[in-house]
Design an enzyme around this catalytic site. Structure first.
Site, mmCIF file in Angstrom:
data_model
loop_
_atom_site.group_PDB
_atom_site.id
_atom_site.type_symbol
_atom_site.label_atom_id
_atom_site.label_comp_id
_atom_site.label_asym_id
_atom_site.label_seq_id
_atom_site.Cartn_x
_atom_site.Cartn_y
_atom_site.Cartn_z
ATOM 1 N N ARG A 55 9.526 -2.014 7.640
ATOM 2 C CA ARG A 55 10.955 -0.799 6.897
ATOM 3 C C ARG A 55 10.127 -0.008 5.019
ATOM 4 N NH1 ARG A 55 13.050 -5.283 9.223
ATOM 5 N NH2 ARG A 55 10.620 -5.846 8.399
ATOM 6 N N THR A 56 8.808 -0.565 4.700
ATOM 7 C CA THR A 56 8.842 -0.028 3.674
ATOM 8 C C THR A 56 7.979 1.939 3.843
ATOM 9 O OG1 THR A 56 8.074 -2.484 2.977
ATOM 10 C CG2 THR A 56 7.082 -0.995 1.677
ATOM 11 N N LYS A 84 -14.698 3.126 10.997
ATOM 12 C CA LYS A 84 -15.732 3.891 10.679
ATOM 13 C C LYS A 84 -16.622 3.487 9.964
ATOM 14 C CE LYS A 84 -14.677 8.471 12.906
ATOM 15 N NZ LYS A 84 -14.263 9.915 12.592
ATOM 16 N N ARG A 105 -0.721 0.637 1.706
ATOM 17 C CA ARG A 105 -0.484 -0.316 1.535
ATOM 18 C C ARG A 105 -1.891 -1.345 1.774
ATOM 19 N NH1 ARG A 105 4.879 -3.826 4.671
ATOM 20 N NH2 ARG A 105 5.269 -3.612 2.815
ATOM 21 N N HIS A 133 5.134 -6.709 -5.180
ATOM 22 C CA HIS A 133 5.493 -5.560 -3.885
ATOM 23 C C HIS A 133 6.040 -5.243 -4.752
ATOM 24 C CE1 HIS A 133 7.089 -3.422 -0.606
ATOM 25 N NE2 HIS A 133 7.131 -3.873 -0.020
HETATM 26 C C1 NCD Z 1 7.704 -8.250 3.459
HETATM 27 C C2 NCD Z 1 6.139 -7.808 2.849
HETATM 28 O O1 NCD Z 1 5.115 -6.875 3.138
HETATM 29 O O2 NCD Z 1 5.126 -8.129 1.874
HETATM 30 N N1 NCD Z 1 8.380 -7.099 3.949
HETATM 31 C C3 NCD Z 1 8.766 -5.683 3.219
HETATM 32 O O3 NCD Z 1 8.043 -5.248 2.629
HETATM 33 N N2 NCD Z 1 10.423 -5.988 3.264
HETATM 34 C C4 NCD Z 1 8.213 -9.549 2.930
HETATM 35 C C5 NCD Z 1 6.776 -10.014 4.228
HETATM 36 O O4 NCD Z 1 6.367 -9.381 5.076
HETATM 37 O O5 NCD Z 1 7.707 -10.902 4.408
#
Ligand code: NCD
Length: 306
Positions: A55-56, A84, A105, A133
Site C-alpha cells: 500500500r504505502t 553491493k 522505508r 510511520h
Molecule cells: C504497516 C507497516 O508497514 O508498518 N503497513 C502499512 O504501511 N500499511 C503495518 C504492518 O506492516 O503491520
C-alpha cells in the site's frame, strides 16, 4: 503555514494546527483523486524501499501520477546497489539527483532522519523500523475525521502489537494532540513503548490493558494491528503472542452501532473476514484515504498547494 521542502520524518515534528491543515488540504484535494490534475507536472518522486510494502509504495506512486507527476524507485534492496554494499547516505546522495522528493522505508530506526540530513530534497519517512510511520498516522486521522466528523471527544482503542508496531506509535503521538481517551490493549510482552507512553500521558488520559472485550462496549474506534513477526529477535517469544488478538462477528454483540474498526493492513488473523461486510469495517476505506492524504502531502511539500 509553510510545508514546501519540509521533511516528514516523525509525526512529533508537527503541531496540531499543522496536522489539521494537512487534513483540510486532503479534503480539498479529494475530488482530484477521480478527475486527476497536472498540479505536479514535471515533478518526480523516488521510492527507496528496503522493506516489503504494498500500500504505502503503490499509493505514493499513484498519488504522484494522479497529480501529473512521475515516480521511479526500487522495492527491496536486492535489485539496488545496496546489495553491493553501498551505504544509505550515498544512495540518498545519488538518487536525489533524479527526483524532487524521496520516500524511504528502512528497517533501521533513525534511517529516515539520517537520510534527511544528507538529502537536499525533502524526505518522507514511509516506515523506519519499529519506530514511526507518520503518513499512515495522517491517513488514519483522516479516516477517523471523515467517519466521525471530528477527532476530539472520541474513545479509541489501539490493539495488538504496540511494542513493535510503528503505525500505532505515530498514531498515538498524533492522537495525543486531540482531546481523546486512549485505551492501549496488548499482550504484556507487547506493551506500548515506554517513550511513547511517557510522551502521550502528559497530554491525554491513557489506560493500558490486555483484554479487548472489556473496552469494546464503550469505544468509538477500534484500531487493530498485526503482530510484527519480523521484528522479534526470538521466535519463541513470537510463539507466545502469535494470534493473541482476533476479533470476529460474535464479539461485536454489544458494541456501539457507530463503532469504526480500522487496521493499517496487512492483516493476518486479527480481524475475521466475517467482519468485512459489517458496517463497522473501515480498513479498505483507509486504503482509499491513503492515496488522498499522500496527494495532499506531495502537493504541500512540492509547493503546489498552500
Ligand atoms: C504497516 C507497516 O508497514 O508498518 N503497513 C502499512 O504501511 N500499511 C503495518 C504492518 O506492516 O503491520
Amino acid at each position: 503555514m509553510r510545508f514546501e521542502r519540509r521533511d516528514i520524518i516523525s509525526i512529533k515534528d508537527f503541531t496540531r494546527n499543522e496536522i489539521d491543515y494537512i487534513l483540510q488540504t486532503s479534503e480539498a484535494i479529494e475530488p482530484l483523486e477521480k478527475s486527476g490534475s497536472d498540479m505536479l507536472h514535471g515533478k518526480m518522486l523516488a521510492t527507496l524501499f528496503f522493506e516489503p510494502s504494498t500500500r504505502t509504495r503503490l499509493s505514493f506512486e499513484a498519488a504522484m501520477h494522479r497529480l501529473g507527476g512521475t515516480a521511479i524507485g526500487f522495492a527491496g534492496p536486492e535489485g539496488a546497489s545496496v546489495k553491493k554494499g553501498e551505504n544509505l547516505a550515498d544512495t540518498v546522495r545519488v538518487v536525489e539527483n533524479y527526483a524532487d522528493t524521496l520516500i524511504l522505508r528502512h528497517p533501521l530506526e533513525g534511517a529516515a532522519r539520517l537520510a534527511a540530513e544528507f538529502a537536499q530534497i525533502p524526505v518522507i519517512n514511509a516506515g523506519s523500523g519499529a519506530e514511526e510511520h507518520p503518513t499512515q498516522a495522517l491517513l488514519d486521522l483522516y479516516t477517523i475525521l471523515k467517519e466521525k466528523g471530528q477527532i476530539d471527544g472520541l474513545n479509541i482503542a489501539l490493539t495488538g502489537d504496540l511494542r513493535y508496531g510503528r503505525t500505532v506509535h505515530s498514531l498515538a503521538y498524533a492522537l495525543s494532540l486531540y482531546d481523546v481517551r486512549l485505551h492501549l490493549i496488548s499482550p504484556e510482552l507487547l506493551r506500548m513503548r515506554r517513550e511513547v507512553l511517557d510522551t502521550i500521558r502528559k497530554e491525554i488520559k491513557v489506560t493500558e490493558g490486555t483484554d479487548v472485550s472489556k473496552v469494546l462496549p464503550e469505544i468509538d474506534v477500534l484500531y487493530m494491528t498485526r503482530i510484527q513477526k519480523e521484528r522479534f529477535a526470538d521466535m519463541a517469544e513470537y510463539a507466545k503472542v502469535k494470534g493473541a488478538y482476533r476479533i470476529d462477528h460474535d464479539m461485536l454483540a454489544g458494541v456501539k452501532d457507530a463503532l469504526v474498526i480500522m487496521h493499517p493492513l496487512p492483516r493476518i488473523d486479527e480481524i475475521a473476514s466475517d467482519i468485512d461486510t459489517t458496517p463497522h469495517a473501515r480498513y479498505f476505506q483507509q486504503v482509499r484515504n491513503g492515496i488522498i492524504v499522500r496527494m495532499a502531502l506531495l502537493a504541500l511539500i512540492l509547493g503546489a498547494a498552500e
